[in-house]
Design a protein around this motif. Structure first.
Motif, short mmCIF file in Angstrom:
data_model
loop_
_atom_site.label_atom_id
_atom_site.label_comp_id
_atom_site.label_asym_id
_atom_site.label_seq_id
_atom_site.Cartn_x
_atom_site.Cartn_y
_atom_site.Cartn_z
N SER A 28 -35.62 0.55 -27.07
CA SER A 28 -35.80 -0.87 -26.76
C SER A 28 -35.91 -1.73 -28.01
O SER A 28 -35.69 -2.94 -27.96
CB SER A 28 -37.07 -1.05 -25.92
OG SER A 28 -36.99 -0.36 -24.72
N ALA A 29 -36.26 -1.11 -29.14
CA ALA A 29 -36.40 -1.87 -30.39
C ALA A 29 -35.07 -2.07 -31.10
O ALA A 29 -35.02 -2.77 -32.11
CB ALA A 29 -37.37 -1.14 -31.32
N SER A 30 -34.01 -1.48 -30.60
CA SER A 30 -32.70 -1.65 -31.24
C SER A 30 -32.29 -3.11 -31.22
O SER A 30 -32.38 -3.76 -30.18
CB SER A 30 -31.64 -0.82 -30.51
OG SER A 30 -31.94 0.54 -30.58
N ASP A 31 -31.85 -3.61 -32.38
CA ASP A 31 -31.49 -5.02 -32.40
C ASP A 31 -30.18 -5.29 -33.12
O ASP A 31 -29.80 -6.44 -33.34
CB ASP A 31 -32.61 -5.85 -33.03
CG ASP A 31 -32.97 -5.37 -34.42
OD1 ASP A 31 -33.98 -5.85 -34.96
OD2 ASP A 31 -32.26 -4.50 -34.96
N TYR A 32 -29.49 -4.22 -33.48
CA TYR A 32 -28.21 -4.41 -34.16
C TYR A 32 -27.33 -3.24 -33.81
O TYR A 32 -27.74 -2.08 -33.94
CB TYR A 32 -28.43 -4.51 -35.67
CG TYR A 32 -27.18 -4.65 -36.49
CD1 TYR A 32 -26.89 -3.72 -37.48
CD2 TYR A 32 -26.30 -5.71 -36.30
CE1 TYR A 32 -25.75 -3.84 -38.25
CE2 TYR A 32 -25.16 -5.84 -37.08
CZ TYR A 32 -24.89 -4.89 -38.05
OH TYR A 32 -23.76 -5.02 -38.81
N PHE A 33 -26.11 -3.53 -33.38
CA PHE A 33 -25.22 -2.49 -32.85
C PHE A 33 -23.85 -2.61 -33.53
O PHE A 33 -23.37 -3.71 -33.80
CB PHE A 33 -25.07 -2.64 -31.34
CG PHE A 33 -26.38 -2.64 -30.62
CD1 PHE A 33 -27.08 -3.83 -30.41
CD2 PHE A 33 -26.93 -1.46 -30.15
CE1 PHE A 33 -28.30 -3.84 -29.77
CE2 PHE A 33 -28.15 -1.46 -29.49
CZ PHE A 33 -28.83 -2.65 -29.31
N ILE A 34 -23.26 -1.45 -33.78
CA ILE A 34 -21.98 -1.42 -34.47
C ILE A 34 -21.03 -0.48 -33.74
O ILE A 34 -21.46 0.55 -33.23
CB ILE A 34 -22.12 -0.90 -35.93
CG1 ILE A 34 -23.31 -1.55 -36.63
CG2 ILE A 34 -20.82 -1.14 -36.71
CD1 ILE A 34 -24.44 -0.60 -36.90
N GLY A 43 -13.04 9.22 -42.55
CA GLY A 43 -14.38 8.74 -42.27
C GLY A 43 -14.37 7.59 -41.28
O GLY A 43 -13.33 6.97 -41.05
N PRO A 44 -15.51 7.30 -40.66
CA PRO A 44 -15.59 6.16 -39.73
C PRO A 44 -15.28 4.84 -40.42
O PRO A 44 -15.56 4.66 -41.60
CB PRO A 44 -17.05 6.20 -39.27
CG PRO A 44 -17.51 7.60 -39.52
CD PRO A 44 -16.78 8.03 -40.76
N GLN A 45 -14.71 3.95 -39.65
CA GLN A 45 -14.35 2.63 -40.16
C GLN A 45 -14.97 1.58 -39.25
O GLN A 45 -14.84 1.64 -38.03
CB GLN A 45 -12.83 2.49 -40.20
CG GLN A 45 -12.32 1.19 -40.79
CD GLN A 45 -10.81 1.13 -40.80
OE1 GLN A 45 -10.14 1.93 -40.17
NE2 GLN A 45 -10.27 0.18 -41.54
N PHE A 46 -15.63 0.61 -39.84
CA PHE A 46 -16.27 -0.48 -39.10
C PHE A 46 -15.24 -1.26 -38.29
O PHE A 46 -14.16 -1.58 -38.77
CB PHE A 46 -16.96 -1.40 -40.11
CG PHE A 46 -17.51 -2.67 -39.54
CD1 PHE A 46 -16.72 -3.80 -39.45
CD2 PHE A 46 -18.81 -2.73 -39.12
CE1 PHE A 46 -17.21 -4.98 -38.95
CE2 PHE A 46 -19.33 -3.91 -38.62
CZ PHE A 46 -18.53 -5.04 -38.53
N ILE A 47 -15.61 -1.56 -37.03
CA ILE A 47 -14.73 -2.39 -36.20
C ILE A 47 -15.38 -3.74 -35.96
O ILE A 47 -14.82 -4.78 -36.28
CB ILE A 47 -14.46 -1.73 -34.83
CG1 ILE A 47 -13.81 -0.37 -34.99
CG2 ILE A 47 -13.56 -2.63 -33.99
CD1 ILE A 47 -13.67 0.36 -33.66
N ILE A 48 -16.57 -3.72 -35.37
CA ILE A 48 -17.23 -4.95 -34.99
C ILE A 48 -18.71 -4.68 -34.78
O ILE A 48 -19.09 -3.54 -34.49
CB ILE A 48 -16.59 -5.55 -33.71
CG1 ILE A 48 -17.07 -6.98 -33.46
CG2 ILE A 48 -16.84 -4.66 -32.49
CD1 ILE A 48 -16.26 -7.72 -32.38
N ARG A 57 -19.42 -10.80 -28.70
CA ARG A 57 -18.84 -11.15 -30.00
C ARG A 57 -17.39 -10.71 -30.00
O ARG A 57 -17.07 -9.61 -29.54
CB ARG A 57 -19.61 -10.47 -31.14
CG ARG A 57 -19.32 -11.08 -32.48
CD ARG A 57 -20.32 -10.65 -33.53
NE ARG A 57 -20.16 -11.45 -34.74
CZ ARG A 57 -20.12 -10.95 -35.96
NH1 ARG A 57 -20.24 -9.64 -36.15
NH2 ARG A 57 -19.97 -11.73 -37.00
N GLN A 58 -16.53 -11.56 -30.52
CA GLN A 58 -15.10 -11.25 -30.49
C GLN A 58 -14.54 -11.12 -31.88
O GLN A 58 -14.93 -11.83 -32.81
CB GLN A 58 -14.35 -12.35 -29.73
CG GLN A 58 -14.59 -12.32 -28.23
CD GLN A 58 -13.76 -13.36 -27.49
OE1 GLN A 58 -14.02 -14.54 -27.61
NE2 GLN A 58 -12.78 -12.90 -26.73
#
Lengths: 113, 115
Positions: A28-34, A43-48, A57-58
């Motif tokens: 419940s404390a999560s406040d930022y998601f990727i 390796g993983p690559q950031f999308i949004i 968010r778009q």
């Protein structure tokens, strides 16, 4: 304990269709998601990303939706292309755990031509 | 910029051997991370660093050690390799903490097998 999970391990879509990849979290404390994209052998690559004070968010062809009530987020990919074939991960962070990201297990997206 | 680089790309170790996985970033990022990824799973944080001289444990630190003597380098040390450490290891860096719009940049990974 805390966990981040994806609803389906695999998703197959036709080229040109829209894709929706889902993720559930328990903290419940999560406040930022990727959302990350990982192609084979890389390796993983950031999308949004999205903060908890937003519900949508778009980006370019991608949209992230966040529903804090049911602790669920989704990644929508418009007009899916063969180059979108990859494993997609959601990850969450909380202000109280600076430096620590918790990753889900991933959904493999296959785009059929 | 080369971004985040890792060496070696592949390595096979015998049980009980030791090795150091190298990670270097040229973006002058303060934060650096080590993750492991087991087959079909997401990434698990091993250790992270918020700046030179500062390191902290992640979710799965047992069997590993790290150091951060410079901003650029963040090596991961395995002292007594065990089969459970067979995995793909990713190093990452970010300008600030990953909880506030600071993108993590990942290296290409090191595939380690312990036999």
């Amino acid at each position: 304990g805390e966990s981040v999970g994806l609803h389906l391990p695999t998703l197959s879509v036709q080229e040109g269709d829209n894709s929706i990849i889902n993720c559930a979290y328990s903290n419940s404390a999560s406040d930022y998601f990727i959302w990350y994209k990982q192609e084979s052998g890389k390796g993983p690559q950031f999308i949004i990303d999205i903060r908890s004070n937003m519900d949508k968010r778009q980006g370019q062809r991608v949209t992230v939706l966040l529903n804090k009530t049911v602790k669920h987020l989704s990644l929508q990919i418009a007009a899916t292309q063969p180059g979108d074939s990859a494993v997609y991960f959601c990850a969450e962070n909380s202000l109280g755990d600076a430096g620590k990201s918790t990753f889900g297990d991933g959904t493999t997206l296959t785009v059929k031509p | 910029n080369a971004g985040v680089t890792q060496t070696p790309k592949f390595r096979i170790l015998k049980i009980g051997q030791s090795m150091t996985l190298q990670c270097t970033q040229d973006m002058n990022h303060n934060y650096m991370y080590w993750y492991r990824q087991d087959p079909g799973m997401g990434l698990k944080l091993i250790y992270y660093s918020v700046g030179a001289g500062i390191t902290d444990k992640g979710e799965v630190p047992n069997g590993y050690n790290v150091s951060r003597s410079t901003t650029e380098d963040f090596p991961l040390r395995l002292e007594l390799a065990a089969p459970s450490q067979t995995s793909v290891y990713f190093c990452a860096s970010s300008e600030g903490p990953p909880n506030s719009y600071n993108e993590q940049f990942f290296g290409p990974g090191t595939r380690l097998t312990v036999l």
